[in-house]
Design a protein around this motif. Structure first.
Motif, PDB file in Angstrom:
ATOM      1  N   ASN A  36      -1.580 -26.121 -29.229  1.00 23.29           N
ATOM      2  CA  ASN A  36      -1.606 -27.132 -30.299  1.00 23.29           C
ATOM      3  C   ASN A  36      -1.416 -28.549 -29.759  1.00 23.29           C
ATOM      4  O   ASN A  36      -0.709 -29.373 -30.352  1.00 23.29           O
ATOM      5  CB  ASN A  36      -0.536 -26.825 -31.355  1.00 23.29           C
ATOM      6  CG  ASN A  36      -0.886 -25.592 -32.174  1.00 23.29           C
ATOM      7  OD1 ASN A  36      -2.048 -25.213 -32.278  1.00 23.29           O
ATOM      8  ND2 ASN A  36       0.115 -24.952 -32.737  1.00 23.29           N
ATOM      9  N   SER A  87       3.750 -22.231 -33.613  1.00 20.76           N
ATOM     10  CA  SER A  87       4.385 -23.220 -34.482  1.00 20.76           C
ATOM     11  C   SER A  87       5.330 -22.506 -35.435  1.00 20.76           C
ATOM     12  O   SER A  87       5.321 -21.267 -35.536  1.00 20.76           O
ATOM     13  CB  SER A  87       3.333 -24.017 -35.270  1.00 20.76           C
ATOM     14  OG  SER A  87       2.563 -23.149 -36.083  1.00 20.76           O
ATOM     15  N   SER A  88       6.138 -23.277 -36.132  1.00 24.48           N
ATOM     16  CA  SER A  88       7.091 -22.730 -37.114  1.00 24.48           C
ATOM     17  C   SER A  88       7.945 -21.635 -36.492  1.00 24.48           C
ATOM     18  O   SER A  88       7.994 -20.496 -36.972  1.00 24.48           O
ATOM     19  CB  SER A  88       6.342 -22.192 -38.347  1.00 24.48           C
ATOM     20  OG  SER A  88       5.579 -23.207 -38.950  1.00 24.48           O
TER      21      SER A  88
END
Length: 283
Positions: free
Chosen positions: A38, A80-81
């Protein structure tokens, strides 16, 4: 899962090649061993093996352990997260779990072979009229797991070795034969450093070029003359990219993992593992 890990085509059988199957993951330009998650920096990725941090490495070549694909039960990318158990990485998290033994004995035996039988000659070897270099890539090993005490204690062990024979090719620009003796007529002008003087026509300094771009023998440093004897002569035509070498390169490595699991009850389990890797190369 392990079936996907083993059956997906991995030309070098490096489990980290699976990272590019995840969305948002790209290889870093110029380094196939580095990747970005990302848009994050490659050095902020984190690697976990059985929950143990291997470190934040800019390249997978810097990791302590790269387990065999036959030893990995689960391979997961957190992009992510992150859950609270992670969360201290600025890039992605590669989470791997080694296999464990079960109440049944299971094992595998494998060998993967690649060679030069159907290969064309390398472009640079062809241009230099060199024969096709030998190439052998043998990767072999095994895995086995089972019970020590049924329903309580289990073991797993895997071994993998690589034997590779290839060629290290080099194209370089070397001094022409005459340049070993100070004749630089094929190059840009060579100036006499001892002729440096103030510019009589204005500011700055000027120097005189050597006549014919030939450095006199009296101006050659004996140490430099001796050092030039260790530099090979060009073996290709031209002033630049006039040298090609093709030297054998051998790589030999082996690695293994050993793991023992003991179940005290449904809520408590003790896991102990040991991994070893050694690589040697020449060429």
């Amino acid at each position: 899962n392990n079936r996907q890990i083993v059956e997906l085509p991995l030309v070098t059988r490096n489990v980290f090649d699976l990272v590019t199957l995840a969305s948002g993951v790209t290889r870093q330009a110029g380094d196939n061993a580095a990747f970005s998650v990302n848009g994050g920096r490659s050095g902020t990725n984190e690697m976990l093996l059985d929950g143990i941090v291997q470190g934040q490495a800019a390249s997978i070549n810097q990791l302590t352990i790269t387990p065999s694909v036959d030893a990995v039960e689960e391979f997961r990318i957190h992009a992510s997260s992150f859950a609270a158990e992670f969360g201290h990485s600025g890039g992605g998290i590669i989470n791997m779990v080694l296999k464990s033994g079960t109440n049944q004995f299971h094992g595998s035996l494998f060998e993967f072979l690649r060679n030069d039988k159907l290969d064309a000659n390398n472009f640079f070897s062809n241009r230099a009229a060199r024969p096709k270099a030998p190439y052998r890539y043998n990767q072999f090993g095994w895995s086995v797991g089972g019970p020590i005490v049924r329903d309580k204690t289990f073991f797993f062990h895997d071994y993998q070795a690589l034997r590779q024979v290839s060629a290290a090719r080099t194209t370089a620009t070397l001094p022409l034969p005459g340049e070993h003796l100070g004749d630089f007529s094929a190059r840009a002008a060579i100036f006499d450093p001892f002729s440096l003087r103030a510019n009589p026509a204005g500011s700055g300094f000027v120097r005189d070029p050597y006549p014919g771009n030939q450095i006199p023998a009296s101006a050659l440093d004996p140490a430099a003359v001796k050092a030039m004897t260790y530099i090979p002569m060009p073996n290709l035509p031209g002033v630049s990219n006039n040298f090609f070498s093709q030297n054998p390169s051998n790589t030999s490595n082996h690695q293994f993992d050993a793991k023992v699991d003991h179940y005290f009850n449904s809520k408590h389990r003790l896991t102990s593992s040991f991994s070893f890797y050694r690589s040697r190369g020449s060429g």
